[in-house]
Design a protein around this motif. Structure first.
Motif: not given
Length: 204
Positions: A107-121
């Motif tokens: 949960l923690g790492n995959p979700v935060l990483t996914f959000i980071g990739k979406i927000f900042f490319g």
């Protein structure tokens, strides 16, 4: 040493209040210790980066969970291929059994990483890996301010704002030594990472 050339290096410990024998062990083995008064993961790294003297800096937790020999590939990418930041990716490497809590793994790492990739490319698949290398001058040019665990995210996000070259390499993760209590607080630190990304996203 590369192609007949040799390089100097230093081992620097940024300590901000360890209660074990870390400082004594480091000094006995010849490392340079910098005392950081302010507590926090980011506070220690900010001071350590400023105090470091090399062109390429490798940072990592000093609890034996990372294999620093794997940083050699990172150093090559920084020095010879001119990457500004080289991240480790634990999910592409070998994660020892019980080295990462299930909550962080699924949960923690995959979700935060996914959000980071979406927000900042940013093309990185492990935003929070503790083993990473970077060009010292490039990082000193960034306005880094986070004193807690969210510093790990801040460095990557602000590097992307400056259009720095960023890549990642596989690294392994070992479980914590016996009787060591992790400093990471899953929910509060996770919320601080998420809040930081939401505040800085230029698009969202």
């Amino acid at each position: 040493r590369n192609a007949g050339r040799s390089f100097t290096y230093e081992i620097l410990i940024a300590d901000n209040g360890s209660l074990d024998q870390s400082v004594e062990i480091a000094e006995r083995l010849g490392a340079r210790v910098v005392n950081v008064k302010e507590r926090g993961y980011g506070a220690a790294l900010i001071v350590g980066i400023r105090e470091a003297k090399g062109d390429c800096i490798v940072v990592g937790d000093s609890d034996s969970t990372y294999n620093f020999l794997q940083s050699f590939d990172m150093i090559q990418l920084v020095l010879y291929q001119k990457y500004d930041v080289v991240m480790g990716n634990r999910f592409r490497g070998n994660i020892q059994k019980n080295a990462m809590p299930a909550l962080h793994y699924y949960l923690g790492n995959p979700v935060l990483t996914f959000i980071g990739k979406i927000f900042f490319g940013i093309p990185i698949n492990d935003f929070h890996c503790g083993l990473r290398a970077f060009n010292r001058k490039s990082i000193l040019n960034l306005p880094l301010n986070c004193k807690g665990m969210e510093f790990a995210t801040e460095l990557i996000v602000k590097a992307s704002f400056y259009n720095y070259l960023i890549c990642e390499v596989p690294v392994d993760l070992r479980k914590n030594p016996p009787n060591r209590k992790p400093h990471l607080r899953s929910w509060s630190d996770g919320w601080r990472h998420l809040k930081f990304m939401m505040a800085l996203s230029p698009k969202y």
